[in-house]
Design a protein around this motif. Structure first.
Motif, mmCIF file in Angstrom:
data_model
loop_
_atom_site.group_PDB
_atom_site.id
_atom_site.type_symbol
_atom_site.label_atom_id
_atom_site.label_comp_id
_atom_site.label_asym_id
_atom_site.label_seq_id
_atom_site.Cartn_x
_atom_site.Cartn_y
_atom_site.Cartn_z
ATOM 1 N N ALA A 14 103.773 39.421 62.081
ATOM 2 C CA ALA A 14 104.287 39.717 63.416
ATOM 3 C C ALA A 14 104.136 38.523 64.360
ATOM 4 O O ALA A 14 104.484 38.611 65.524
ATOM 5 C CB ALA A 14 103.560 40.922 63.987
ATOM 6 N N GLY A 15 103.635 37.407 63.856
ATOM 7 C CA GLY A 15 103.351 36.248 64.693
ATOM 8 C C GLY A 15 104.566 35.505 65.202
ATOM 9 O O GLY A 15 104.470 34.729 66.151
ATOM 10 N N GLY A 16 105.725 35.701 64.581
ATOM 11 C CA GLY A 16 106.945 35.053 65.044
ATOM 12 C C GLY A 16 107.110 33.615 64.601
ATOM 13 O O GLY A 16 108.079 32.961 64.966
ATOM 14 N N VAL A 17 106.166 33.101 63.808
ATOM 15 C CA VAL A 17 106.243 31.737 63.299
ATOM 16 C C VAL A 17 106.021 31.809 61.790
ATOM 17 O O VAL A 17 105.018 32.363 61.333
ATOM 18 C CB VAL A 17 105.176 30.819 63.940
ATOM 19 C CG1 VAL A 17 105.144 29.459 63.281
ATOM 20 C CG2 VAL A 17 105.428 30.681 65.437
ATOM 21 N N LEU A 18 106.948 31.251 61.036
ATOM 22 C CA LEU A 18 106.805 31.189 59.589
ATOM 23 C C LEU A 18 105.976 29.955 59.240
ATOM 24 O O LEU A 18 106.315 28.839 59.649
ATOM 25 C CB LEU A 18 108.175 31.120 58.916
ATOM 26 C CG LEU A 18 108.150 31.033 57.389
ATOM 27 C CD1 LEU A 18 107.522 32.286 56.793
ATOM 28 C CD2 LEU A 18 109.558 30.828 56.853
ATOM 29 N N GLY A 89 107.837 25.395 71.267
ATOM 30 C CA GLY A 89 109.201 25.863 71.027
ATOM 31 C C GLY A 89 109.571 25.997 69.571
ATOM 32 O O GLY A 89 110.751 26.160 69.249
ATOM 33 N N GLY A 90 108.605 25.962 68.667
ATOM 34 C CA GLY A 90 108.904 26.068 67.241
ATOM 35 C C GLY A 90 108.856 27.489 66.731
ATOM 36 O O GLY A 90 108.250 28.370 67.342
ATOM 37 N N ASN A 91 109.490 27.694 65.587
ATOM 38 C CA ASN A 91 109.417 28.989 64.928
ATOM 39 C C ASN A 91 108.969 28.860 63.469
ATOM 40 O O ASN A 91 109.030 29.813 62.703
ATOM 41 C CB ASN A 91 110.752 29.744 65.019
ATOM 42 C CG ASN A 91 111.861 29.058 64.245
ATOM 43 O OD1 ASN A 91 111.708 27.950 63.730
ATOM 44 N ND2 ASN A 91 113.010 29.714 64.181
ATOM 45 N N VAL A 118 111.893 23.865 64.203
ATOM 46 C CA VAL A 118 112.786 24.990 64.480
ATOM 47 C C VAL A 118 113.679 25.113 63.244
ATOM 48 O O VAL A 118 114.313 24.127 62.837
ATOM 49 C CB VAL A 118 113.629 24.759 65.742
ATOM 50 C CG1 VAL A 118 114.629 25.892 65.940
ATOM 51 C CG2 VAL A 118 112.732 24.599 66.962
ATOM 52 N N ILE A 119 113.685 26.298 62.659
ATOM 53 C CA ILE A 119 114.536 26.532 61.489
ATOM 54 C C ILE A 119 115.488 27.672 61.793
ATOM 55 O O ILE A 119 115.241 28.484 62.683
ATOM 56 C CB ILE A 119 113.706 26.837 60.224
ATOM 57 C CG1 ILE A 119 112.877 28.116 60.404
ATOM 58 C CG2 ILE A 119 112.810 25.662 59.841
ATOM 59 C CD1 ILE A 119 112.199 28.609 59.114
ATOM 60 N N GLU A 120 116.585 27.712 61.018
ATOM 61 C CA GLU A 120 117.521 28.824 61.132
ATOM 62 C C GLU A 120 118.105 29.103 59.758
ATOM 63 O O GLU A 120 118.199 28.207 58.916
ATOM 64 C CB GLU A 120 118.625 28.520 62.155
ATOM 65 C CG GLU A 120 119.565 27.415 61.753
ATOM 66 C CD GLU A 120 120.639 27.147 62.808
ATOM 67 O OE1 GLU A 120 120.460 27.544 63.970
ATOM 68 O OE2 GLU A 120 121.650 26.524 62.450
ATOM 69 N N PRO A 121 118.495 30.373 59.534
ATOM 70 C CA PRO A 121 119.083 30.718 58.245
ATOM 71 C C PRO A 121 120.395 29.965 58.016
ATOM 72 O O PRO A 121 121.137 29.699 58.967
ATOM 73 C CB PRO A 121 119.347 32.225 58.343
ATOM 74 C CG PRO A 121 118.508 32.696 59.481
ATOM 75 C CD PRO A 121 118.351 31.524 60.410
#
Length: 123
Positions: A14-18, A89-91, A118-121
């Motif tokens: 649930a932390g929002g950061v992988l 600002g990272g995920n 920052v990553i995205e699918p």
């Protein structure tokens, strides 16, 4: 289940950061590299656990009190790593590692570190 949490750890989903130990995340692309982040904590040894560990070391076996303390310490360092990543600002954190050292003979220093991004699918 309690023992699983007492003697193991890892990231809170649930932390929002992988947080990964790899250079990339399958199915995702790195949009932006933010840079190095770390979470640091130093824990002193509890006198009771030191006495218990000393007695246990005479007989052999796992030092469960010290194991639990180290798990808690690593988890705290990881939480701080995630907080630093979010603040920048990272995920995601890529190439996460732990570094554990003795701190002036009074405790244990644990540092969780990696590369915030920052990553995205893909797709």
């Amino acid at each position: 289940m309690s023992e699983l949490n007492d003697f193991g750890g890892g990231q809170d989903p649930a932390g929002g950061v992988l947080v990964v130990t790899t250079n990339d995340v399958p199915g995702h692309r790195v949009v932006r590299v933010i840079g190095e982040v770390f979470g640091l904590t130093v824990r002193s040894r509890h006198i009771g656990s030191q006495i218990g560990a000393g007695l246990k070391s005479l007989m052999g076996g796992e030092l469960k009190g010290l194991t639990k303390t180290l798990v808690e310490t690593r988890n705290q360092a990881m939480e701080r790593l995630v907080e630093q990543t979010k603040a920048r600002g990272g995920n995601a954190v890529l190439m996460m590692r732990f570094d554990v050292t003795e701190a002036a003979d009074v405790g244990t220093e644990v540092c969780a570190y990696g590369t915030a991004a920052v990553i995205e699918p893909i797709g």
